[in-house]
Design a protein around this motif. Structure first.
Motif, PDB file in Angstrom:
ATOM      1  N   TRP A 295       0.822  -1.211   0.000  1.00 12.76           N
ATOM      2  CA  TRP A 295       0.000   0.000   0.000  1.00 12.76           C
ATOM      3  C   TRP A 295       0.852   1.256   0.000  1.00 12.76           C
ATOM      4  N   VAL A 296       2.032   1.182   0.605  1.00 14.75           N
ATOM      5  CA  VAL A 296       2.945   2.329   0.554  1.00 14.75           C
ATOM      6  C   VAL A 296       3.415   2.542  -0.882  1.00 14.75           C
ATOM      7  N   ILE A 297       3.753   1.442  -1.546  1.00 14.42           N
ATOM      8  CA  ILE A 297       4.215   1.523  -2.934  1.00 14.42           C
ATOM      9  C   ILE A 297       3.090   2.035  -3.834  1.00 14.42           C
ATOM     10  N   LYS A 298       1.871   1.592  -3.596  1.00 15.81           N
ATOM     11  CA  LYS A 298       0.736   2.087  -4.380  1.00 15.81           C
ATOM     12  C   LYS A 298       0.539   3.585  -4.179  1.00 15.81           C
ATOM     13  N   GLY A 299       0.663   4.056  -2.944  1.00 14.76           N
ATOM     14  CA  GLY A 299       0.523   5.484  -2.678  1.00 14.76           C
ATOM     15  C   GLY A 299       1.596   6.303  -3.376  1.00 14.76           C
ATOM     16  N   VAL A 300       2.829   5.794  -3.355  1.00 18.91           N
ATOM     17  CA  VAL A 300       3.917   6.482  -4.054  1.00 18.91           C
ATOM     18  C   VAL A 300       3.664   6.457  -5.560  1.00 18.91           C
ATOM     19  N   ALA A 301       3.114   5.373  -6.080  1.00 20.81           N
ATOM     20  CA  ALA A 301       2.821   5.280  -7.512  1.00 20.81           C
ATOM     21  C   ALA A 301       1.737   6.280  -7.916  1.00 20.81           C
ATOM     22  N   VAL A 302       0.740   6.468  -7.070  1.00 22.92           N
ATOM     23  CA  VAL A 302      -0.303   7.451  -7.366  1.00 22.92           C
ATOM     24  C   VAL A 302       0.289   8.860  -7.382  1.00 22.92           C
ATOM     25  N   LEU A 303       1.124   9.166  -6.397  1.00 24.29           N
ATOM     26  CA  LEU A 303       1.783  10.475  -6.390  1.00 24.29           C
ATOM     27  C   LEU A 303       2.697  10.630  -7.604  1.00 24.29           C
ATOM     28  N   GLY A 304       3.376   9.557  -7.969  1.00 30.70           N
ATOM     29  CA  GLY A 304       4.212   9.596  -9.168  1.00 30.70           C
ATOM     30  C   GLY A 304       3.388   9.780 -10.429  1.00 30.70           C
ATOM     31  N   GLY A 305       2.201   9.195 -10.470  1.00 32.20           N
ATOM     32  CA  GLY A 305       1.323   9.383 -11.613  1.00 32.20           C
ATOM     33  C   GLY A 305       0.870  10.831 -11.747  1.00 32.20           C
ATOM     34  N   LEU A 306       0.526  11.437 -10.619  1.00 33.82           N
ATOM     35  CA  LEU A 306       0.145  12.851 -10.656  1.00 33.82           C
ATOM     36  C   LEU A 306       1.324  13.726 -11.079  1.00 33.82           C
ATOM     37  N   LEU A 307       2.490  13.426 -10.536  1.00 31.22           N
ATOM     38  CA  LEU A 307       3.682  14.194 -10.889  1.00 31.22           C
ATOM     39  C   LEU A 307       4.058  13.998 -12.358  1.00 31.22           C
ATOM     40  N   GLY A 308       4.003  12.752 -12.833  1.00 28.02           N
ATOM     41  CA  GLY A 308       4.344  12.472 -14.231  1.00 28.02           C
ATOM     42  C   GLY A 308       3.362  13.090 -15.209  1.00 28.02           C
ATOM     43  N   GLY A 309       2.081  13.053 -14.890  1.00 26.99           N
ATOM     44  CA  GLY A 309       1.088  13.687 -15.757  1.00 26.99           C
ATOM     45  C   GLY A 309       1.246  15.186 -15.812  1.00 26.99           C
ATOM     46  N   TRP A 310       1.508  15.786 -14.644  1.00 22.95           N
ATOM     47  CA  TRP A 310       1.720  17.230 -14.601  1.00 22.95           C
ATOM     48  C   TRP A 310       2.980  17.615 -15.373  1.00 22.95           C
ATOM     49  N   ALA A 311       4.071  16.856 -15.180  1.00 24.54           N
ATOM     50  CA  ALA A 311       5.325  17.158 -15.879  1.00 24.54           C
ATOM     51  C   ALA A 311       5.167  16.993 -17.388  1.00 24.54           C
ATOM     52  N   ALA A 312       4.438  15.961 -17.816  1.00 23.37           N
ATOM     53  CA  ALA A 312       4.219  15.765 -19.251  1.00 23.37           C
ATOM     54  C   ALA A 312       3.360  16.890 -19.826  1.00 23.37           C
ATOM     55  N   SER A 313       2.384  17.348 -19.067  1.00 24.04           N
ATOM     56  CA  SER A 313       1.550  18.450 -19.571  1.00 24.04           C
ATOM     57  C   SER A 313       2.354  19.739 -19.697  1.00 24.04           C
ATOM     58  N   LYS A 314       3.297  19.957 -18.788  1.00 23.59           N
ATOM     59  CA  LYS A 314       4.145  21.143 -18.883  1.00 23.59           C
ATOM     60  C   LYS A 314       5.187  20.993 -19.989  1.00 23.59           C
ATOM     61  N   THR A 315       5.631  19.772 -20.244  1.00 23.05           N
ATOM     62  CA  THR A 315       6.627  19.523 -21.290  1.00 23.05           C
ATOM     63  C   THR A 315       6.031  19.737 -22.671  1.00 23.05           C
ATOM     64  N   PHE A 316       4.843  19.166 -22.917  1.00 25.63           N
ATOM     65  CA  PHE A 316       4.232  19.258 -24.241  1.00 25.63           C
ATOM     66  C   PHE A 316       3.523  20.589 -24.450  1.00 25.63           C
ATOM     67  N   ASP A 317       3.123  21.237 -23.373  1.00 26.56           N
ATOM     68  CA  ASP A 317       2.490  22.552 -23.417  1.00 26.56           C
ATOM     69  C   ASP A 317       1.332  22.607 -24.420  1.00 26.56           C
ATOM     70  N   ALA A 318       0.509  21.566 -24.371  1.00 32.77           N
ATOM     71  CA  ALA A 318      -0.663  21.500 -25.243  1.00 32.77           C
ATOM     72  C   ALA A 318      -1.915  21.595 -24.370  1.00 32.77           C
ATOM     73  N   PRO A 319      -2.998  22.122 -24.903  1.00 32.32           N
ATOM     74  CA  PRO A 319      -4.234  22.157 -24.107  1.00 32.32           C
ATOM     75  C   PRO A 319      -4.723  20.737 -23.843  1.00 32.32           C
ATOM     76  N   LEU A 320      -5.224  20.517 -22.646  1.00 28.76           N
ATOM     77  CA  LEU A 320      -5.617  19.163 -22.243  1.00 28.76           C
ATOM     78  C   LEU A 320      -6.992  18.765 -22.756  1.00 28.76           C
ATOM     79  N   ASP A 321      -7.526  19.494 -23.728  1.00 32.26           N
ATOM     80  CA  ASP A 321      -8.808  19.093 -24.296  1.00 32.26           C
ATOM     81  C   ASP A 321      -8.631  18.264 -25.566  1.00 32.26           C
ATOM     82  N   SER A 322      -7.397  18.077 -26.016  1.00 26.87           N
ATOM     83  CA  SER A 322      -7.169  17.247 -27.201  1.00 26.87           C
ATOM     84  C   SER A 322      -6.845  15.809 -26.770  1.00 26.87           C
ATOM     85  N   PRO A 323      -7.331  14.814 -27.497  1.00 33.34           N
ATOM     86  CA  PRO A 323      -7.069  13.425 -27.138  1.00 33.34           C
ATOM     87  C   PRO A 323      -5.577  13.071 -27.153  1.00 33.34           C
TER      88      PRO A 323
END
Length: 99
Positions: A36-64
């Motif tokens: 469960w600790v690893i799952k919690g870290v994975a969820v935080l990593g997912g949020l961090l990775g999604g945010w970092a990818a959105s800042k990297t690509f700098d595209a609006p999040l309404d496109s598929p």
């Protein structure tokens, strides 16, 4: 909703023990507390990775394409952080116990 998708991608990036073996083995019956600790870290990593990818690509999040790219970033980052915390946190010894 995109944050929930990134968290879910991070959650799915966590492998269950013995995932790398060629012969299929079921996961251990009672989940270990580290799981469960690893799952919690994975969820935080997912949020961090999604945010970092959105800042990297700098595209609006309404496109598929942007949603798919950020979700992939969330999956990769969640998987990486869950493997790192599992390796350094002691879960490696637990997964090696089944050999």
């Amino acid at each position: 909703m995109i944050y929930a998708l990134w968290a879910l991608a991070g959650w799915c990036g966590t492998p269950w023990p013995w995932w790398w073996k060629w012969k299929w083995q079921p996961p251990p019956p009672p989940p270990d507390p580290w799981w469960w600790v690893i799952k919690g870290v994975a969820v935080l990593g997912g949020l961090l990775g999604g945010w970092a990818a959105s800042k990297t690509f700098d595209a609006p999040l309404d496109s598929p394409a942007a949603v798919a790219a950020t979700t992939l970033g969330a999956l990769v980052c969640g998987r990486f952080l869950s493997e790192a915390i599992g390796y350094f946190g002691g879960a490696k010894q637990l997964s090696d116990a089944g050999q």
